[in-house]
Design an enzyme around this catalytic site. Structure first.
Site, PDB file in Angstrom:
ATOM      1  N   LYS A  13       4.223  -1.986   0.178  1.00  8.71           N
ATOM      2  CA  LYS A  13       4.547  -0.817   1.020  1.00  8.71           C
ATOM      3  C   LYS A  13       5.481  -1.189   2.180  1.00  8.71           C
ATOM      4  O   LYS A  13       6.457  -0.506   2.426  1.00  8.71           O
ATOM      5  CB  LYS A  13       3.256  -0.184   1.569  1.00  8.71           C
ATOM      6  CG  LYS A  13       2.358   0.414   0.497  1.00  8.71           C
ATOM      7  CD  LYS A  13       1.173   1.162   1.074  1.00  8.71           C
ATOM      8  CE  LYS A  13       0.159   0.289   1.765  1.00  8.71           C
ATOM      9  NZ  LYS A  13      -0.570  -0.631   0.864  1.00  8.71           N
ATOM     10  N   ARG A  88      -5.916   6.227   5.363  1.00  5.52           N
ATOM     11  CA  ARG A  88      -6.601   5.457   4.323  1.00  5.52           C
ATOM     12  C   ARG A  88      -7.902   6.114   3.872  1.00  5.52           C
ATOM     13  O   ARG A  88      -8.537   5.624   2.957  1.00  5.52           O
ATOM     14  CB  ARG A  88      -6.917   4.055   4.836  1.00  5.52           C
ATOM     15  CG  ARG A  88      -5.677   3.210   4.974  1.00  5.52           C
ATOM     16  CD  ARG A  88      -6.035   1.764   5.169  1.00  5.52           C
ATOM     17  NE  ARG A  88      -4.839   0.969   5.368  1.00  5.52           N
ATOM     18  CZ  ARG A  88      -4.837  -0.343   5.406  1.00  5.52           C
ATOM     19  NH1 ARG A  88      -5.960  -1.007   5.263  1.00  5.52           N
ATOM     20  NH2 ARG A  88      -3.714  -1.008   5.596  1.00  5.52           N
ATOM     21  N   ARG A 127       0.765 -15.280  -0.814  1.00  7.45           N
ATOM     22  CA  ARG A 127       1.640 -14.928   0.308  1.00  7.45           C
ATOM     23  C   ARG A 127       1.464 -15.917   1.464  1.00  7.45           C
ATOM     24  O   ARG A 127       0.361 -16.326   1.786  1.00  7.45           O
ATOM     25  CB  ARG A 127       1.315 -13.503   0.780  1.00  7.45           C
ATOM     26  CG  ARG A 127       2.219 -13.021   1.899  1.00  7.45           C
ATOM     27  CD  ARG A 127       2.239 -11.514   2.009  1.00  7.45           C
ATOM     28  NE  ARG A 127       0.984 -10.931   2.471  1.00  7.45           N
ATOM     29  CZ  ARG A 127       0.807  -9.625   2.685  1.00  7.45           C
ATOM     30  NH1 ARG A 127       1.794  -8.774   2.456  1.00  7.45           N
ATOM     31  NH2 ARG A 127      -0.353  -9.162   3.099  1.00  7.45           N
ATOM     32  N   ARG A 160      -2.590 -15.916   5.733  1.00 12.04           N
ATOM     33  CA  ARG A 160      -3.455 -15.126   6.616  1.00 12.04           C
ATOM     34  C   ARG A 160      -4.855 -15.066   6.015  1.00 12.04           C
ATOM     35  O   ARG A 160      -5.018 -15.059   4.800  1.00 12.04           O
ATOM     36  CB  ARG A 160      -2.908 -13.693   6.754  1.00 12.04           C
ATOM     37  CG  ARG A 160      -1.644 -13.600   7.555  1.00 12.04           C
ATOM     38  CD  ARG A 160      -1.385 -12.195   8.068  1.00 12.04           C
ATOM     39  NE  ARG A 160      -1.676 -11.140   7.101  1.00 12.04           N
ATOM     40  CZ  ARG A 160      -0.851 -10.147   6.800  1.00 12.04           C
ATOM     41  NH1 ARG A 160       0.344 -10.078   7.359  1.00 12.04           N
ATOM     42  NH2 ARG A 160      -1.188  -9.212   5.938  1.00 12.04           N
ATOM     43  N   ARG A 171     -10.778  -6.141  -0.285  1.00 13.18           N
ATOM     44  CA  ARG A 171      -9.862  -5.091   0.200  1.00 13.18           C
ATOM     45  C   ARG A 171      -9.536  -4.099  -0.912  1.00 13.18           C
ATOM     46  O   ARG A 171      -9.427  -2.894  -0.671  1.00 13.18           O
ATOM     47  CB  ARG A 171      -8.570  -5.729   0.740  1.00 13.18           C
ATOM     48  CG  ARG A 171      -8.754  -6.461   2.055  1.00 13.18           C
ATOM     49  CD  ARG A 171      -7.577  -7.362   2.380  1.00 13.18           C
ATOM     50  NE  ARG A 171      -6.383  -6.610   2.718  1.00 13.18           N
ATOM     51  CZ  ARG A 171      -5.161  -7.134   2.744  1.00 13.18           C
ATOM     52  NH1 ARG A 171      -4.966  -8.395   2.428  1.00 13.18           N
ATOM     53  NH2 ARG A 171      -4.132  -6.390   3.088  1.00 13.18           N
TER      54      ARG A 171
END
Length: 220
Positions: A13, A88, A127, A160, A171
């Site tokens: 996104k 959300r 990532r 992260r 998540r």
């Protein structure tokens, strides 16, 4: 042009929103970025939000809604905006409707970026982010040129906490449970557009522009 980007964490996104922002000259509002900035600065909002983020859970609605309402009133939103990471939940979507009504503006479209779970786990757990300049890499698709060091500033690119595989799966479970009902909500409003997002970000941005051109005229 006023848009919402929906989709699971890791659907791209933020990357695609940056391209659409350039194409239409509108503001890109990422609640994740605003939250991380508050965490980094150690604000009271940041300290409160950090507890939820580290557990892979959603930050409570009242905190997010207040933050978004004030952000939408900043001057760079006057030509339009992309909301990335908000709403959300259904209560957040209803709160956004109230905010937009108060500001006398309407949404043009809700873009749903569709990607399967395993692609997302591979994307996110691979990532790496530069803590100094914010550059984003991926160990599988786009690694730094030199051994884990940022190409731009030489800082060590790190993973992260919320990109660790077990947190990513949590998540995704939260997304399916709480965010998926928004798909029906915006389908019923007749403004949802679905875009296959497991390809390169340029292709995804192009597909979004084409779908918007089909139902939208003018840039303001």
């Amino acid at each position: 042009m006023r848009l919402i980007f929906l989709g699971p964490p890791g659907a791209g996104k933020g990357t695609v929103a940056a391209k659409i922002k350039e194409a239409y000259g509108i503001a890109h509002i990422s609640t994740g970025d605003i939250l991380r900035e508050n965490v980094k600065r150690g604000t009271s909002l940041g300290k409160l939000a950090e507890r939820y983020m580290q557990a892979g859970d959603l930050v409570p609605d009242d905190i997010i809604v207040e933050m978004v309402e004030s952000r939408l009133q900043e001057p760079d939103c006057s030509e339009g905006f992309i909301l990335d990471g908000f709403p959300r939940t259904l209560p957040q979507a209803e709160a956004l409707d109230r905010i937009l009504k108060k500001l006398k503006v309407k949404l043009d479209a809700v873009i749903l970026l569709e990607v399967d779970d395993e692609t997302i786990v591979k994307r996110l757990s691979g990532r790496r982010v530069c803590p100094k300049c914010g550059a984003i890499y991926n160990v599988s698709f786009n690694p730094p040129k030199a051994d884990s060091l940022c190409d731009h500033c030489g800082e060590m690119a790190i993973q992260r906490n919320d990109d660790k595989e077990e947190v990513v799966r949590q998540r995704l479970a939260v997304y399916r449970e709480r965010t998926a009902p928004l798909i029906d909500y915006y389908l019923r409003k007749g403004i949802l557009k679905k875009v296959e997002a497991a390809r390169g970000s340029d292709e995804v941005a192009h597909a979004i522009e084409e779908s918007l051109a089909g139902g939208y005229h003018g840039h303001a």
